[in-house]
Design a protein around this motif. Structure first.
Motif, PDB file in Angstrom:
ATOM      1  N   LEU A 230       5.439   7.827  -1.641  1.00 26.06           N
ATOM      2  CA  LEU A 230       6.131   6.633  -1.164  1.00 26.06           C
ATOM      3  C   LEU A 230       5.478   6.102   0.108  1.00 26.06           C
ATOM      4  CD1 LEU A 230       8.319   4.511  -0.926  1.00 26.06           C
ATOM      5  CD2 LEU A 230       9.871   6.287  -0.050  1.00 26.06           C
ATOM      6  N   ALA A 231       5.161   7.006   1.044  1.00 28.83           N
ATOM      7  CA  ALA A 231       4.498   6.591   2.284  1.00 28.83           C
ATOM      8  C   ALA A 231       3.144   5.939   1.983  1.00 28.83           C
ATOM      9  CB  ALA A 231       4.320   7.793   3.207  1.00 28.83           C
ATOM     10  N   ASN A 232       2.444   6.479   1.002  1.00 30.38           N
ATOM     11  CA  ASN A 232       1.154   5.942   0.587  1.00 30.38           C
ATOM     12  C   ASN A 232       1.307   4.514   0.065  1.00 30.38           C
ATOM     13  OD1 ASN A 232      -1.638   6.084  -0.067  1.00 30.38           O
ATOM     14  ND2 ASN A 232      -1.145   6.633  -2.171  1.00 30.38           N
ATOM     15  N   ARG A 233       2.291   4.308  -0.826  1.00 26.43           N
ATOM     16  CA  ARG A 233       2.532   2.967  -1.368  1.00 26.43           C
ATOM     17  C   ARG A 233       2.987   2.005  -0.272  1.00 26.43           C
ATOM     18  NH1 ARG A 233       4.280   6.103  -5.713  1.00 26.43           N
ATOM     19  NH2 ARG A 233       6.465   6.151  -5.098  1.00 26.43           N
ATOM     20  N   ALA A 234       3.867   2.484   0.611  1.00 26.70           N
ATOM     21  CA  ALA A 234       4.403   1.611   1.657  1.00 26.70           C
ATOM     22  C   ALA A 234       3.297   1.138   2.607  1.00 26.70           C
ATOM     23  CB  ALA A 234       5.498   2.337   2.434  1.00 26.70           C
ATOM     24  N   LEU A 235       2.386   2.035   2.968  1.00 24.58           N
ATOM     25  CA  LEU A 235       1.291   1.654   3.859  1.00 24.58           C
ATOM     26  C   LEU A 235       0.351   0.675   3.164  1.00 24.58           C
ATOM     27  CD1 LEU A 235      -0.168   1.857   6.521  1.00 24.58           C
ATOM     28  CD2 LEU A 235      -1.227   4.002   5.737  1.00 24.58           C
ATOM     29  N   MET A 236       0.036   0.939   1.897  1.00 27.05           N
ATOM     30  CA  MET A 236      -0.798  -0.008   1.158  1.00 27.05           C
ATOM     31  C   MET A 236      -0.115  -1.367   1.041  1.00 27.05           C
ATOM     32  SD  MET A 236      -2.827   1.953  -1.883  1.00 27.05           S
ATOM     33  CE  MET A 236      -1.479   2.958  -2.490  1.00 27.05           C
ATOM     34  N   MET A 237       1.192  -1.366   0.745  1.00 28.09           N
ATOM     35  CA  MET A 237       1.891  -2.643   0.610  1.00 28.09           C
ATOM     36  C   MET A 237       1.863  -3.410   1.930  1.00 28.09           C
ATOM     37  SD  MET A 237       3.347  -4.808  -1.342  1.00 28.09           S
ATOM     38  CE  MET A 237       3.890  -3.993  -2.855  1.00 28.09           C
ATOM     39  N   ALA A 238       2.019  -2.711   3.053  1.00 30.22           N
ATOM     40  CA  ALA A 238       1.945  -3.384   4.350  1.00 30.22           C
ATOM     41  C   ALA A 238       0.592  -4.056   4.528  1.00 30.22           C
ATOM     42  CB  ALA A 238       2.208  -2.381   5.474  1.00 30.22           C
ATOM     43  N   ARG A 239      -0.463  -3.406   4.046  1.00 28.96           N
ATOM     44  CA  ARG A 239      -1.801  -3.963   4.205  1.00 28.96           C
ATOM     45  C   ARG A 239      -2.099  -5.060   3.189  1.00 28.96           C
ATOM     46  NH1 ARG A 239      -4.238   1.856   6.336  1.00 28.96           N
ATOM     47  NH2 ARG A 239      -3.365   1.539   8.435  1.00 28.96           N
ATOM     48  N   VAL A 240      -1.490  -4.972   2.008  1.00 26.71           N
ATOM     49  CA  VAL A 240      -1.592  -6.075   1.050  1.00 26.71           C
ATOM     50  C   VAL A 240      -0.876  -7.309   1.614  1.00 26.71           C
ATOM     51  CG1 VAL A 240      -0.893  -6.879  -1.241  1.00 26.71           C
ATOM     52  CG2 VAL A 240      -1.873  -4.592  -0.970  1.00 26.71           C
ATOM     53  N   ILE A 241       0.292  -7.089   2.191  1.00 33.34           N
ATOM     54  CA  ILE A 241       1.033  -8.193   2.816  1.00 33.34           C
ATOM     55  C   ILE A 241       0.205  -8.821   3.937  1.00 33.34           C
ATOM     56  CG2 ILE A 241       2.993  -8.644   4.365  1.00 33.34           C
ATOM     57  CD1 ILE A 241       4.654  -6.789   2.516  1.00 33.34           C
ATOM     58  N   ASP A 242      -0.455  -7.978   4.727  1.00 37.32           N
ATOM     59  CA  ASP A 242      -1.327  -8.484   5.792  1.00 37.32           C
ATOM     60  C   ASP A 242      -2.443  -9.350   5.217  1.00 37.32           C
ATOM     61  OD1 ASP A 242      -2.285  -8.445   8.644  1.00 37.32           O
ATOM     62  OD2 ASP A 242      -4.009  -7.482   7.697  1.00 37.32           O
ATOM     63  N   ALA A 243      -3.024  -8.911   4.093  1.00 40.88           N
ATOM     64  CA  ALA A 243      -4.089  -9.680   3.452  1.00 40.88           C
ATOM     65  C   ALA A 243      -3.580 -11.041   2.978  1.00 40.88           C
ATOM     66  CB  ALA A 243      -4.668  -8.897   2.277  1.00 40.88           C
ATOM     67  N   VAL A 244      -2.362 -11.054   2.419  1.00 42.13           N
ATOM     68  CA  VAL A 244      -1.769 -12.316   1.977  1.00 42.13           C
ATOM     69  C   VAL A 244      -1.542 -13.242   3.170  1.00 42.13           C
ATOM     70  CG1 VAL A 244       0.269 -13.384   0.909  1.00 42.13           C
ATOM     71  CG2 VAL A 244      -0.721 -11.301  -0.079  1.00 42.13           C
ATOM     72  N   GLN A 245      -1.042 -12.679   4.263  1.00 42.90           N
ATOM     73  CA  GLN A 245      -0.777 -13.492   5.451  1.00 42.90           C
ATOM     74  C   GLN A 245      -2.064 -14.055   6.055  1.00 42.90           C
ATOM     75  OE1 GLN A 245       1.523 -10.494   7.565  1.00 42.90           O
ATOM     76  NE2 GLN A 245       3.395 -11.697   7.301  1.00 42.90           N
ATOM     77  N   GLN A 246      -3.151 -13.315   5.936  1.00 43.05           N
ATOM     78  CA  GLN A 246      -4.435 -13.809   6.436  1.00 43.05           C
ATOM     79  C   GLN A 246      -4.916 -15.033   5.660  1.00 43.05           C
ATOM     80  OE1 GLN A 246      -7.637 -10.900   6.678  1.00 43.05           O
ATOM     81  NE2 GLN A 246      -6.168  -9.268   7.086  1.00 43.05           N
ATOM     82  N   CYS A 247      -4.595 -15.072   4.369  1.00 43.53           N
ATOM     83  CA  CYS A 247      -5.187 -16.072   3.473  1.00 43.53           C
ATOM     84  C   CYS A 247      -4.262 -17.226   3.119  1.00 43.53           C
ATOM     85  CB  CYS A 247      -5.649 -15.385   2.182  1.00 43.53           C
ATOM     86  SG  CYS A 247      -6.857 -14.066   2.442  1.00 43.53           S
TER      87      CYS A 247
END
Length: 391
Positions: A230-247
């Motif tokens: 779960l921690a692994n997915r949550a950290l990846m999701m935070a970084r996917v969200i960051d990527a979306v916010q960048q673009c």
């Protein structure tokens, strides 16, 4: 439910018309195992696994079976709805590029250890030092948390029937879960031999008493791996969200939905508290929100559980394989699979023969799988893939 097999010590309840011989034999072995409670449930995405069918659910009284959880402990799905209703192809490509800069794929790990804050806490009353395999793998885990892994793991950008853009991740517990699973399966196998082969070794279903020191340690380390996944997915999701916010222009995000599909947990079923093993199956309690993904290039579903006791309140975890990985690479037509994805205008991950192991042709039809479990779940949201990163 479509069929019940009554030839073994316990019934086998099927949510599909039939099973191939290898998967059927594994289901029969499970149904004849000492300690099985009530029956064995086989979901519509079932196929052969190691010891227990993937897509199988088994409740046990007093024992836990490491191979009925599997080697990727806590593997599962997470999903987030965004406020976006439109993303053009160039923006999608930019998001994927930004994701790849932040999330290692396949066998790759982070070059720097991630903060201990991203690592889960041990079960109540325990420290990491109390968990022998976890403590040995803890520092390596800091390089692996927030990484996708390989095989059928993926990151996907999707769109629902109302136009909203969604983010979905499929991943597990990386090497830490693999090490815990293998260690305790060996402990269970050694115990089985020491006690005079309580079950045939070829069943690959050696078990541990829940109240034994080894069984207790396995359950504690297994839970840590579920939490790590779960921690692994949550950290990846935070970084996917960051990527979306960048673009993209300012965008908001809904609450993350998370489900695991490889674990064991104490639950109350058919008059008793039992250990429910789900291996490639998702909990579908009454009104519980879940995720059933399709294969690469096909529809995924957000679903609501019906709490059907006959399946131990479970449903499928995906579409389910029809071809093994090597078999898919040999049999599928690369150009045909690519053409199918490009016709749908999906930014996909199939480049060569090796990638065919995760092509849609290697999987069952997800619509048929969903239709076979209408007594287990209600589809809530339909998600069409726009772009995918494969592990």
């Amino acid at each position: 439910m479509e069929k019940t097999i009554k030839t073994e010590k316990k019934p086998i309840k099927l949510w599909l018309p039939d099973l191939d011989p290898d998967t059927l034999q594994q289901a029969k072995n499970l149904a004849n195992l000492p300690g099985i409670h009530s029956h064995v449930a086989i979901m519509p995405d079932a196929h052969v696994g190691y010891g227990m069918p993937i897509g199988g659910v088994a409740a046990t009284d007093g024992i836990v079976i490491p191979n009925a959880v599997g080697v990727d402990i806590g593997c599962g799905m997470c999903s987030v709805r965004t406020s976006l209703t439109e993303v053009d192809r160039n923006t999608l490509k930019n998001i994927l590029a930004a994701i790849r800069l932040q999330i290692p794929l396949g066998f790759k790990h982070h070059k720097k250890a991630q903060s201990p804050a991203h690592m889960p806490k041990p079960p109540d009353g325990m420290t990491v030092r109390d968990l022998p395999i976890v403590s040995r793998e803890y520092e390596s885990g800091r390089y692996q948390v927030g990484t996708l892994g390989g095989g059928n793991h993926f990151i996907e950008i999707q769109q629902d029937e109302h136009g909203y853009i969604w983010l979905m991740i499929h991943s597990g517990s990386r090497n830490i879960g693999y090490k815990v699973a293998n260690h305790y399966n060996k402990v269970a196998e050694e115990r089985n031999k020491r006690l005079g082969m309580l079950i045939p070794s070829q069943w690959q279903l050696a078990y541990l008493p829940v109240d034994s020191p080894e069984g207790g340690l396995y359950l504690a380390e297994m839970q840590y791996c579920v939490d790590f996944a779960l921690a692994n997915r949550a950290l990846m999701m935070a970084r996917v969200i960051d990527a979306v916010q960048q673009c993209c222009a300012p965008v908001s995000f809904g609450e993350m939905i998370n489900v695991a599909h490889n674990y064991a947990a104490l639950e109350y079923h058919f008059g008793k508290e039992v250990m429910v093993h789900r291996k490639g199956a998702t909990r579908a309690g009454r009104d519980q929100i879940g995720i059933i993904p399709g294969s690469q290039g096909t529809t995924s579903y957000i679903v609501r559980g019906k709490g059907n006791e006959e399946s131990f309140s479970s449903c499928s975890h995906g579409a389910g394989r029809t071809l093994g990985r090597k078999q898919a690479q040999r049999q599928l037509d690369l150009q045909k699979e690519i053409a199918l994805l490009e016709k749908q205008k999906i930014i996909h991950a199939i480049r060569g023969k090796r990638d065919l192991e995760e092509a849609s042709g290697a999987y069952k039809n997800i619509e048929e799988v969903i239709s076979r479990q209408t007594d287990l779940i209600t589809p809530v949201t339909t998600l069409r893939p726009l772009a995918v990163i494969k592990g």
